[in-house]
Design a protein around this motif. Structure first.
Motif, PDB file in Angstrom:
ATOM      1  N   THR A   1      -6.911 -60.654 -26.630  1.00 15.96           N
ATOM      2  CA  THR A   1      -6.083 -61.009 -27.785  1.00 15.96           C
ATOM      3  C   THR A   1      -6.888 -60.940 -29.080  1.00 15.96           C
ATOM      4  O   THR A   1      -6.425 -60.423 -30.100  1.00 15.96           O
ATOM      5  CB  THR A   1      -5.518 -62.428 -27.594  1.00 15.96           C
ATOM      6  N   SER A   2      -8.133 -61.472 -29.027  1.00 16.11           N
ATOM      7  CA  SER A   2      -8.995 -61.434 -30.203  1.00 16.11           C
ATOM      8  C   SER A   2      -9.307 -60.005 -30.607  1.00 16.11           C
ATOM      9  O   SER A   2      -9.320 -59.673 -31.797  1.00 16.11           O
ATOM     10  CB  SER A   2     -10.283 -62.212 -29.925  1.00 16.11           C
ATOM     11  N   HIS A   3      -9.544 -59.147 -29.621  1.00 21.20           N
ATOM     12  CA  HIS A   3      -9.839 -57.734 -29.911  1.00 21.20           C
ATOM     13  C   HIS A   3      -8.649 -57.069 -30.584  1.00 21.20           C
ATOM     14  O   HIS A   3      -8.801 -56.330 -31.573  1.00 21.20           O
ATOM     15  CB  HIS A   3     -10.194 -57.012 -28.617  1.00 21.20           C
ATOM     16  N   TYR A   4      -7.442 -57.328 -30.074  1.00 21.66           N
ATOM     17  CA  TYR A   4      -6.249 -56.723 -30.654  1.00 21.66           C
ATOM     18  C   TYR A   4      -6.044 -57.211 -32.085  1.00 21.66           C
ATOM     19  O   TYR A   4      -5.631 -56.445 -32.970  1.00 21.66           O
ATOM     20  CB  TYR A   4      -5.026 -57.063 -29.806  1.00 21.66           C
ATOM     21  N   GLU A   5      -6.327 -58.511 -32.331  1.00 21.89           N
ATOM     22  CA  GLU A   5      -6.151 -59.046 -33.675  1.00 21.89           C
ATOM     23  C   GLU A   5      -7.133 -58.395 -34.656  1.00 21.89           C
ATOM     24  O   GLU A   5      -6.748 -58.055 -35.794  1.00 21.89           O
ATOM     25  CB  GLU A   5      -6.341 -60.566 -33.647  1.00 21.89           C
ATOM     26  N   ARG A   6      -8.381 -58.236 -34.242  1.00 24.19           N
ATOM     27  CA  ARG A   6      -9.355 -57.576 -35.120  1.00 24.19           C
ATOM     28  C   ARG A   6      -8.963 -56.121 -35.369  1.00 24.19           C
ATOM     29  O   ARG A   6      -9.121 -55.604 -36.463  1.00 24.19           O
ATOM     30  CB  ARG A   6     -10.757 -57.648 -34.493  1.00 24.19           C
ATOM     31  N   GLN A   7      -8.459 -55.474 -34.332  1.00 23.90           N
ATOM     32  CA  GLN A   7      -8.053 -54.078 -34.459  1.00 23.90           C
ATOM     33  C   GLN A   7      -6.885 -53.939 -35.433  1.00 23.90           C
ATOM     34  O   GLN A   7      -6.832 -53.008 -36.244  1.00 23.90           O
ATOM     35  CB  GLN A   7      -7.655 -53.531 -33.088  1.00 23.90           C
ATOM     36  N   ALA A   8      -5.965 -54.896 -35.375  1.00 22.46           N
ATOM     37  CA  ALA A   8      -4.823 -54.851 -36.278  1.00 22.46           C
ATOM     38  C   ALA A   8      -5.218 -55.035 -37.729  1.00 22.46           C
ATOM     39  O   ALA A   8      -4.601 -54.468 -38.644  1.00 22.46           O
ATOM     40  CB  ALA A   8      -3.802 -55.918 -35.866  1.00 22.46           C
ATOM     41  N   LEU A   9      -6.282 -55.815 -37.963  1.00 25.23           N
ATOM     42  CA  LEU A   9      -6.745 -56.033 -39.327  1.00 25.23           C
ATOM     43  C   LEU A   9      -7.458 -54.826 -39.906  1.00 25.23           C
ATOM     44  O   LEU A   9      -7.472 -54.628 -41.123  1.00 25.23           O
ATOM     45  CB  LEU A   9      -7.674 -57.249 -39.358  1.00 25.23           C
TER      46      LEU A   9
END
Length: 412
Positions: free
Chosen positions: A401-409
């Motif tokens: 989840t953290s990886h996806y959030e950073r990727q989205a930013l």
């Protein structure tokens, strides 16, 4: 564990360090705070991570306790301090001390950490004793990088021979009984280290390169030039000690050298080893405060291999190079507890004196297997296995989840 437990003031880390060392002794596929915590029966790795990274205890004092333990169990007045470095291969650039540098372990330039180790070898056995992490100039010249890795302000650049000298001085100041120092060319080629050992009245047998220049009655000569002029009767066939396949026989010669121009009286020699099959030569610079026989110098030279055996056991059996810690304190704590585990095994093998016919004596590696299977093997419950499965999957979900959030930013 009794000698070191007093260094842990609170009962939680005092209990946890026992579980940690048991984990190091266990045959885990990989060793890190996660696998060791699971082996210890903890419900998650936070306690073990806290022990290595944040709990209040002094790793230098624990190594002092290990040194005293080794002195009691393996101590001998003719013991040898062996110095050598070993490398741990690492990725990235943030792990303390890491850079692309030559590693003798890999035999080439790799991205790695290097640490100087001190080992104790006596007629009773041998064990790792102390360590110092080598910081390259690329680290010591970068204050921001040092601060990020938690390196103390007083730590500056030191060469490997300088680190070895500090380890030896610490061992001597602690009252460790010893008479000799042995090391490879990285240490034999450093005149300051040799002078310091003479000042401490410690004899040494230090390897040097074939191009090493020595004083003789005919002036300064290279070591290989001196060997060329030796007659056949100068060589003696002697064993450098027992190996896996029996005695390690070489041809040896030694040549007395003039006294050094310093205040330390004593006897200097060039020791030369010749391979009986290939004729390959190896050279050693030697000194002793009193005269000694050739066979004695050969024994000291032959015991240098013991630290390589200790490195192999500490890495393959105890996880010396498997740590996943980037910071200064965590590295020293992990390494210290591995040294403690290795010292326990080395001392315990001396108690196994009754050997049946047709069996070799119990080794450190064999004792580790027996100790785990007969004494500390955990009986993991079904609930513990399922609890750890749930924990791992929950952690992996949070990481994803953290990886996806950073990727989205970062993506438009």
């Amino acid at each position: 564990m009794n000698p070191i437990e007093a260094r842990f003031a609170r009962p939680e880390p005092r209990h946890r360090v026992r579980g940690f060392v048991r984990g190091l002794l266990a045959p885990l596929p990989t060793k890190n705070c996660w696998t060791i915590a699971e082996h210890a029966g903890d419900e998650e790795p936070g306690g073990m991570q806290d022990l290595i990274g944040r709990a209040s205890w002094d790793d230098a004092l624990v190594r002092a306790d290990v040194r005293d333990f080794v002195a009691r169990r393996l101590g001998h007045p003719d013991a040898i301090l062996v110095i050598d470095e070993t490398g741990d291969l690492k990725k990235g650039r943030h792990t303390v001390g890491v850079q692309r540098q030559y590693s003798g372990t890999a035999g080439k330039i790799e991205n790695c950490q290097l640490a100087v180790h001190l080992s104790y070898a006596s007629p009773h056995g041998h064990a790792l004793l102390d360590t110092a992490l080598y910081l390259p100039k690329s680290w010591t010249s970068d204050p921001e990088r040092l601060a990020e890795a938690g390196v103390p302000d007083e730590v500056g650049f030191a060469t490997k021979p300088q680190l070895a000298r500090r380890l030896i001085e610490t061992a001597q100041a602690g009252g460790l009984p010893c008479r000799w120092v042995s090391g490879d060319e990285a240490y034999g080629g450093d005149p300051a280290l040799a002078a310091a050992l003479r000042g401490q009245r410690l004899g040494y047998v230090l390897a040097v390169a074939c191009s090493h220049r020595l004083p003789t009655g005919l002036g300064i000569q290279r070591a290989d030039q001196i060997a060329t002029g030796l007659p056949d009767h100068a060589w003696q066939r002697l064993s450098a000690g027992e190996g896996a396949k029996g005695h390690r026989y070489y041809d040896w010669a030694f040549i007395a050298l003039p006294l050094a121009a310093d205040q330390h009286a004593g006897y200097h020699w060039l020791l030369i080893r010749r391979n009986r099959s290939t004729g390959e030569l190896a050279f050693y610079r030697c000194w002793s405060p009193e005269p000694v026989a050739l066979r004695h110098l050969v024994t000291v030279a032959g015991r240098r291999w013991t630290i390589e055996e200790s490195f192999q056991a500490a890495k393959t059996e105890l996880g010396l190079d498997q740590h996943q810690h980037r910071r200064w304190t965590a590295w020293h704590r992990w390494t210290t507890l591995v040294i403690a585990a290795h010292a326990f095994l080395a001392a315990a093998t001396t108690l196994c004196t009754a050997n049946a016919e047709g069996l070799i004596p119990i080794t450190v590696n064999e004792l580790r297997r027996l100790f785990h299977d007969l004494v500390i093997k955990p009986a993991a419950s079904i609930a513990a296995v399922i609890t750890w499965s749930i924990f791992r999957r929950r952690h992996q979900d949070a990481a994803r989840t953290s990886h996806y959030e950073r990727q989205a930013l970062t993506e438009p």
